[in-house]
Design a protein around this motif. Structure first.
Motif, PDB file in Angstrom:
ATOM      1  N   MET A  51       0.820  -1.207   0.000  1.00 25.01           N
ATOM      2  CA  MET A  51       0.000   0.000   0.000  1.00 25.01           C
ATOM      3  C   MET A  51       0.858   1.262   0.000  1.00 25.01           C
ATOM      4  O   MET A  51       0.436   2.305  -0.502  1.00 25.01           O
ATOM      5  CB  MET A  51      -0.924  -0.007   1.208  1.00 25.01           C
ATOM      6  CG  MET A  51      -2.025   0.996   1.135  1.00 25.01           C
ATOM      7  SD  MET A  51      -3.274   0.621   2.347  1.00 25.01           S
ATOM      8  CE  MET A  51      -3.302   2.132   3.245  1.00 25.01           C
ATOM      9  N   SER A  52       2.064   1.178   0.535  1.00 20.02           N
ATOM     10  CA  SER A  52       2.946   2.348   0.558  1.00 20.02           C
ATOM     11  C   SER A  52       3.338   2.785  -0.848  1.00 20.02           C
ATOM     12  O   SER A  52       3.723   3.934  -1.054  1.00 20.02           O
ATOM     13  CB  SER A  52       4.194   2.035   1.384  1.00 20.02           C
ATOM     14  OG  SER A  52       4.921   0.988   0.779  1.00 20.02           O
ATOM     15  N   ARG A  53       3.218   1.886  -1.819  1.00 23.44           N
ATOM     16  CA  ARG A  53       3.561   2.216  -3.208  1.00 23.44           C
ATOM     17  C   ARG A  53       2.647   3.304  -3.759  1.00 23.44           C
ATOM     18  O   ARG A  53       3.038   4.072  -4.626  1.00 23.44           O
ATOM     19  CB  ARG A  53       3.456   0.955  -4.058  1.00 23.44           C
ATOM     20  CG  ARG A  53       4.066   1.042  -5.402  1.00 23.44           C
ATOM     21  CD  ARG A  53       5.518   0.593  -5.285  1.00 23.44           C
ATOM     22  NE  ARG A  53       6.244   0.745  -6.515  1.00 23.44           N
ATOM     23  CZ  ARG A  53       6.717  -0.253  -7.227  1.00 23.44           C
ATOM     24  NH1 ARG A  53       6.519  -1.490  -6.827  1.00 23.44           N
ATOM     25  NH2 ARG A  53       7.400  -0.021  -8.298  1.00 23.44           N
ATOM     26  N   TYR A  54       1.415   3.385  -3.251  1.00 21.52           N
ATOM     27  CA  TYR A  54       0.496   4.434  -3.685  1.00 21.52           C
ATOM     28  C   TYR A  54       1.009   5.822  -3.287  1.00 21.52           C
ATOM     29  O   TYR A  54       0.664   6.815  -3.922  1.00 21.52           O
ATOM     30  CB  TYR A  54      -0.897   4.227  -3.097  1.00 21.52           C
ATOM     31  CG  TYR A  54      -1.652   3.097  -3.735  1.00 21.52           C
ATOM     32  CD1 TYR A  54      -2.233   3.229  -4.986  1.00 21.52           C
ATOM     33  CD2 TYR A  54      -1.779   1.873  -3.090  1.00 21.52           C
ATOM     34  CE1 TYR A  54      -2.920   2.194  -5.586  1.00 21.52           C
ATOM     35  CE2 TYR A  54      -2.464   0.819  -3.666  1.00 21.52           C
ATOM     36  CZ  TYR A  54      -3.031   1.000  -4.917  1.00 21.52           C
ATOM     37  OH  TYR A  54      -3.706  -0.039  -5.495  1.00 21.52           O
ATOM     38  N   PHE A  55       1.806   5.893  -2.244  1.00 21.09           N
ATOM     39  CA  PHE A  55       2.334   7.173  -1.775  1.00 21.09           C
ATOM     40  C   PHE A  55       3.728   7.467  -2.304  1.00 21.09           C
ATOM     41  O   PHE A  55       4.085   8.623  -2.518  1.00 21.09           O
ATOM     42  CB  PHE A  55       2.341   7.200  -0.241  1.00 21.09           C
ATOM     43  CG  PHE A  55       0.976   7.009   0.345  1.00 21.09           C
ATOM     44  CD1 PHE A  55       0.022   7.999   0.282  1.00 21.09           C
ATOM     45  CD2 PHE A  55       0.634   5.797   0.943  1.00 21.09           C
ATOM     46  CE1 PHE A  55      -1.244   7.817   0.811  1.00 21.09           C
ATOM     47  CE2 PHE A  55      -0.625   5.599   1.472  1.00 21.09           C
ATOM     48  CZ  PHE A  55      -1.571   6.619   1.405  1.00 21.09           C
ATOM     49  N   THR A  56       4.532   6.427  -2.512  1.00 17.53           N
ATOM     50  CA  THR A  56       5.902   6.645  -2.963  1.00 17.53           C
ATOM     51  C   THR A  56       6.021   6.720  -4.482  1.00 17.53           C
ATOM     52  O   THR A  56       6.823   7.491  -4.995  1.00 17.53           O
ATOM     53  CB  THR A  56       6.825   5.520  -2.448  1.00 17.53           C
ATOM     54  OG1 THR A  56       6.343   4.264  -2.917  1.00 17.53           O
ATOM     55  CG2 THR A  56       6.880   5.523  -0.929  1.00 17.53           C
ATOM     56  N   ASP A  57       5.249   5.913  -5.189  1.00 21.68           N
ATOM     57  CA  ASP A  57       5.299   5.897  -6.658  1.00 21.68           C
ATOM     58  C   ASP A  57       3.863   5.906  -7.186  1.00 21.68           C
ATOM     59  O   ASP A  57       3.372   4.923  -7.737  1.00 21.68           O
ATOM     60  CB  ASP A  57       6.056   4.661  -7.135  1.00 21.68           C
ATOM     61  CG  ASP A  57       6.468   4.756  -8.584  1.00 21.68           C
ATOM     62  OD1 ASP A  57       6.247   5.825  -9.187  1.00 21.68           O
ATOM     63  OD2 ASP A  57       7.008   3.769  -9.107  1.00 21.68           O
ATOM     64  N   THR A  58       3.198   7.030  -7.038  1.00 20.73           N
ATOM     65  CA  THR A  58       1.775   7.150  -7.294  1.00 20.73           C
ATOM     66  C   THR A  58       1.397   6.833  -8.738  1.00 20.73           C
ATOM     67  O   THR A  58       0.453   6.095  -8.990  1.00 20.73           O
ATOM     68  CB  THR A  58       1.297   8.568  -6.931  1.00 20.73           C
ATOM     69  OG1 THR A  58       1.709   8.861  -5.606  1.00 20.73           O
ATOM     70  CG2 THR A  58      -0.203   8.686  -7.024  1.00 20.73           C
TER      71      THR A  58
END
Length: 105
Positions: A51-58
């Motif tokens: 889920m952190s990928r949505y914030f780091t590599d949107t």
């Protein structure tokens, strides 16, 4: 996918999201909270990364998840739709219960 698995999956998603939606609507005193949150849940079901990928590599995350949404099979779409129908049914049941005088919490 076997027809029995398909039928069980539809019922399972309906009951699962009806229950979650009913509890959230009852606790938060909002009739449609799960119906609003459900598209986010679908995105989390369809993607295969953190889920952190949505914030780091949107850009990558959303383009990948929308590509996977477009490539879903009809069986998967029907199963996910039955979950959404469960959230709508939970909202309608909560509204009906409140209209008839039942107070939850």
């Amino acid at each position: 996918m076997n027809i029995v698995q398909f039928a069980v999956s539809m019922v399972l998603f309906f009951v699962l999201f009806f229950g979650i939606g009913f509890l959230l609507n009852m606790i938060l005193r909002s009739s449609w909270i799960m119906a609003i949150v459900y598209p986010i849940v679908v995105l989390l079901i369809v993607d295969n990364f953190a889920m952190s990928r949505y914030f780091t590599d949107t850009v990558y995350a959303f383009s990948t998840v929308f590509e996977r949404l477009v490539n879903l099979k009809v069986v998967d779409i029907v199963i996910l739709t039955s979950g959404f129908v469960g959230t709508i049914a939970a909202g309608l049941v909560i509204k009906w219960l409140r209209k008839n005088g039942y107070q939850m919490f």
